[in-house]
Structure formats: structure tokens, C-alpha cells
Write a protein that holds these residues in place. Structure first.
Motif, short mmCIF file in Angstrom:
data_model
loop_
_atom_site.label_atom_id
_atom_site.label_comp_id
_atom_site.label_asym_id
_atom_site.label_seq_id
_atom_site.Cartn_x
_atom_site.Cartn_y
_atom_site.Cartn_z
N TRP A 58 -4.40 8.95 4.35
CA TRP A 58 -5.16 7.73 4.66
C TRP A 58 -4.25 6.50 4.68
O TRP A 58 -4.37 5.66 5.59
N THR A 59 -3.36 6.38 3.72
CA THR A 59 -2.49 5.21 3.65
C THR A 59 -1.58 5.12 4.86
O THR A 59 -1.43 4.04 5.46
N ARG B 42 0.83 -1.21 0.00
CA ARG B 42 0.00 0.00 0.00
C ARG B 42 0.87 1.27 0.00
O ARG B 42 0.56 2.23 -0.69
N LYS C 39 -3.96 -0.75 10.65
CA LYS C 39 -5.16 -1.54 10.35
C LYS C 39 -4.86 -2.74 9.47
O LYS C 39 -5.63 -3.71 9.45
N VAL C 40 -3.74 -2.69 8.75
CA VAL C 40 -3.43 -3.80 7.83
C VAL C 40 -2.20 -4.57 8.31
O VAL C 40 -1.44 -5.11 7.50
N ASP D 281 -11.91 1.90 3.20
CA ASP D 281 -10.75 1.81 2.33
C ASP D 281 -11.17 1.61 0.88
O ASP D 281 -10.63 2.23 -0.04
N ALA E 276 -1.96 6.69 7.81
CA ALA E 276 -2.71 6.63 9.07
C ALA E 276 -3.31 5.26 9.33
O ALA E 276 -3.52 4.87 10.48
N THR E 277 -3.57 4.51 8.27
CA THR E 277 -4.23 3.21 8.43
C THR E 277 -3.25 2.04 8.36
O THR E 277 -3.70 0.89 8.26
N SER F 43 -6.47 -2.52 -1.73
CA SER F 43 -7.75 -2.52 -1.03
C SER F 43 -8.49 -3.83 -1.24
O SER F 43 -9.07 -4.39 -0.30
N PHE G 271 -13.36 -0.61 8.46
CA PHE G 271 -12.17 -0.10 7.79
C PHE G 271 -12.14 -0.55 6.32
O PHE G 271 -11.81 0.23 5.42
N ASN H 287 -7.23 -6.18 13.58
CA ASN H 287 -7.36 -4.74 13.39
C ASN H 287 -8.08 -4.38 12.10
O ASN H 287 -8.66 -3.29 11.99
N CYS H 288 -8.03 -5.28 11.13
CA CYS H 288 -8.66 -5.00 9.83
C CYS H 288 -10.15 -5.30 9.93
O CYS H 288 -10.62 -6.38 9.57
#
Length: 416
Positions: A58-59, A24, A65-66, A80, A61-62, A115, A76, A71-72
Motif C-alpha cells: 500500500w505504501t 511514509r 497519491k501523496v 489510508d 503503490a500510493t 496518514s 484515498f 492526487n490526494c
């Protein structure tokens, strides 16, 4: 029973999540770099700059999450995918019409695939199919016509994401299989260790008490007999396994988590029951139990009724052959049915005696044995030769709708 919990973490997904996080970031930088080199060709560059600013923030900050499946979250993933779809649909407004029609890249470019891959790793091939289909629709809307290069890219993302999702599902199933194998191996080692300890201490003492009681006689002989029964029961328990475990798979931060938990008896009333555990109490110094090494699984009601029928057969042995009569129980686990044979060393049953007893209202065999098996969809066969003992063969199918009778039948019926 004390509750113990041991956690084993194994994951082939963790490297996939790390690779996705790196993908990402790299594809986000690639999309921004490509835009910088083609800045002058955009009809509304300020719109592209605004989108890329959002994409950059966004990339980064997240990224947390990945990093793992926990967390995913679904929320989210939805957000995304919305960022990716928005970038695709904004492309005709930001870029020049000629470049769009010539097959130029969308604003998010290959970042969109990240994504979709997040859907695949999180939820498998079905989630990947949904996400890639939405991306395909957005690409067709952006281009306006199903051009060859657009269809090619759409099909590539669709097939790749579904394939990766399927591989993830297979990997998860393999993890669960490996975890179960490790649990069985650990339980086997523990059972062997306990068996050695018990054999070197308790079983030897019980065997010595049995021998000495038989030599001394009197009350000591009765004590020796009881010690012998306990020795046989303890050997059966050790050979059958002392460590019940349950397995619960979870989707946790570091991948598949398998918990091994000791459960109290009756924790899963709807699950299959090991018939060996129900027959083990019947084993003793006078009753020899031969059973398979693997669990003999039956529906709970069927297992209880079959064990009760075995108990009724043994009651008949004690009543009609004698309290000191020997008996043998043989358990056979066939593909479609379970066969339990109870044999004694008595004088046998004279011809016509069962029909005569049933006419007199003595329904031990008719109800407690044959009736139970009939309710299970099975059958009971009695083979008796005068002077050569009696053999009761109980056959219960593994697939049965249940029983219509209850254990009260055995208590209410007279034995014969």
C-alpha cells in the motif's frame, strides 16, 4: 473583449508533500524492521506478517497519491486512514498481551502519523482534527485503558497535526495574497506602458486638433471641442486602469494556481462596482472629474443610482446655466460613505425657487436627485448662493439594503 489567461504557480505545499512521501516510506520500513527484531515475542506473528505485507504494498503503490494535493483525494485519505486504524486494532490480536499492556508500539507504529498529516496538508486543521481524533479512539481501544504513555502519544499526534494543518492554511492565504500583489504590479506596469504609448501618440494628436480647431473657428472649432472632450475622457480611462482582471484560486497538482482572466463587462453582477468607472463618461472638456486613485466600491444598484443622480445634476447645469457651462465633480471615499459633489459656475438658485418648482410639478431635484439618495439611505444637500454657482453634495452609505427606485425616475422627472 479577447480572453487572455495567464497562470502563475506558487506553492509552499510542494515540499511538504515530498517530505510526507519520504516519511511514509521510512516509517513503513521502521515498523517492519522493529517487527523483525521482536518477531519471537509476538503471539500470532503470521497475522503481523500479513498486515506488514499489505502495508508495504500500500505504501509503495500510493506514493503518487501523496505527491500533490490534486492526487490526494478524499477517497484515498479515507482508505489510508482505514489501513492505519486496522493496524492499530489488530495489534492486541497479533502481539503478546504483556507487551500491549506495557505500552508496546502498535503494528503501524509511527506510520500512522503520516496518514494524519496527509489530512492536515490536504484539508487544513479541521481535517487533521477529525483524523487524529479517530486515531486517538483506536489507540484507546487497542490499549483498553487510558494509560499515561498512550494519552501522551495521542495528544502529541493531535496537537502536531492540527498545528501543521493551521500552518498550511496560513501558507495558502499568503500565496493568494502574494499572487494578488503580483497581479496588481503586472497590471500597473501594463497600464503605465499603455499610458506612455497613448500619451506619445493619440493624446498629442487630440490636443493638437483642439488647439487648431479653436484657432480656425467655424466647424473646425466644434471638431476641436469634441477632440478636447475625447482627450479628457481618454486620460481618465488611462489613469483609472485599462486591464480588468479576475482572480481564481485553485488547488492543483503543483500547489496554488492563480489565473488572471479578462472578463467581459457585467461578468459579476452581484459584486461591488467601482463608482469611478460609472462617472468617467461624464468627464469632458467642460466637466472636470476629481477622484481617488483607489477604486470606490459600492453595491451595483447603489453605484448606478448615485451615478444617475450625478447625471441629473449635470443635466440641470446644462439646462439652467448653459450648454457651455463648466462643472466640477469631486468624489470622496470615506470609511462609511461615499460623497460626490457637483459644482457649477452659474448664477445660483434664488431662495424659494426649488419649493416653487416642486409645487409646479417640476420634480427634477426632488426625484432625480434627492429621491435617489433617499432610497439609498443617504441624502442630497444643495448649497446655492446667488451669483456664485450651485453645489450639490450627494452622500451615499457604503452599506445599504438596496434601492426601491430605478433609473426610470430620472427619465420621467422634469429637471429643475
Amino acid at each position: 473583449m479577447a480572453r487572455r489567461e495567464r497562470v502563475m504557480r506558487m506553492s509552499v505545499e510542494l515540499p511538504l508533500w515530498r517530505a510526507l512521501a519520504g516519511y511514509r516510506v521510512l516509517t513503513m520500513l521502521y515498523a517492519i524492521g522493529f517487527f523483525a527484531t521482536a518477531y519471537s515475542g509476538f503471539a500470532r506473528p503470521w497475522l503481523a506478517v500479513a498486515y506488514y505485507a499489505v502495508l508495504f504494498v500500500w505504501t509503495l503503490a500510493t506514493l503518487p497519491k501523496v505527491t500533490n494535493a490534486a492526487n490526494c483525494t478524499k477517497r484515498f485519505l479515507a482508505a489510508d486512514l482505514t489501513v492505519a486504524l486496522t493496524g492499530i486494532l489488530l495489534t492486541p490480536f497479533a502481539d503478546a498481551h504483556e507487551r500491549v499492556m506495557d505500552g508496546g508500539p502498535t503494528l503501524p507504529s509511527i506510520w500512522t502519523a503520516g496518514s494524519v498529516l496527509a489530512f492536515a496538508i490536504k484539508g487544513g486543521w479541521r481535517w487533521a482534527a477529525v483524523a487524529s481524533t479517530l486515531v486517538a479512539v483506536a489507540n484507546l481501544v487497542e490499549r483498553g485503558t487510558p494509560a499515561r504513555d498512550t494519552v501522551h502519544n495521542v495528544v502529541l499526534v493531535w496537537v502536531a497535526s492540527i498545528a501543521i494543518g493551521y500552518v498550511v492554511e496560513v501558507a495558502r492565504a499568503s500565496e493568494r495574497t502574494l499572487a494578488r500583489a503580483l497581479e496588481i504590479e503586472a497590471a500597473t506596469r501594463e497600464r503605465e506602458r499603455l499610458a506612455r504609448d497613448i500619451h506619445d501618440s493619440v493624446l498629442q494628436v487630440l490636443a493638437m486638433v483642439q488647439r487648431r480647431g479653436a484657432v480656425i473657428g467655424g466647424e473646425a472649432a466644434e471638431l476641436g471641442r469634441l477632440a478636447g472632450e475625447q482627450e479628457v475622457a481618454l486620460r481618465t480611462l488611462v489613469s483609472g486602469g485599462l486591464v480588468p482582471v479576475s482572480r481564481v484560486s485553485e488547488d492543483a497538482a503543483e500547489g496554488a494556481v492563480v489565473r488572471m482572466v479578462e472578463e467581459p463587462e457585467g461578468a459579476d453582477p452581484d459584486g461591488p462596482v467601482d463608482l469611478r468607472a460609472l462617472l468617467a463618461p461624464y468627464a469632458g472638456s467642460l466637466v472636470n472629474l476629481a477622484e481617488p486613485g483607489a477604486p470606490v466600491l459600492l453595491a451595483p444598484a447603489a453605484a448606478r443610482e448615485l451615478a444617475a443622480a450625478v447625471g441629473a445634476a449635470l443635466d440641470n447645469v446644462r439646462e439652467h446655466v448653459g450648454a457651455q457651462a463648466r462643472a466640477w465633480i469631486l468624489v470622496e471615499d470615506e470609511p462609511d460613505e461615499v460623497i460626490v459633489t457637483v459644482r457649477d459656475e452659474g448664477p445660483g438658485i434664488p431662495d424659494g425657487r426649488l419649493a416653487e418648482a416642486e409645487g409646479e410639478g417640476r420634480l427634477g431635484v426632488a426625484l432625480s436627485i434627492r429621491g435617489r439618495l433617499r432610497d439609498l439611505g443617504g441624502r442630497a444637500e444643495l448649497i446655492s448662493v446667488p451669483g456664485q454657482g450651485t453645489e450639490v453634495e450627494l452622500k451615499a452609505p457604503k452599506k445599504t439594503a438596496g434601492t426601491r427606485g430605478t433609473g426610470a425616475r430620472g427619465k420621467a422627472a422634469d429637471h429643475e
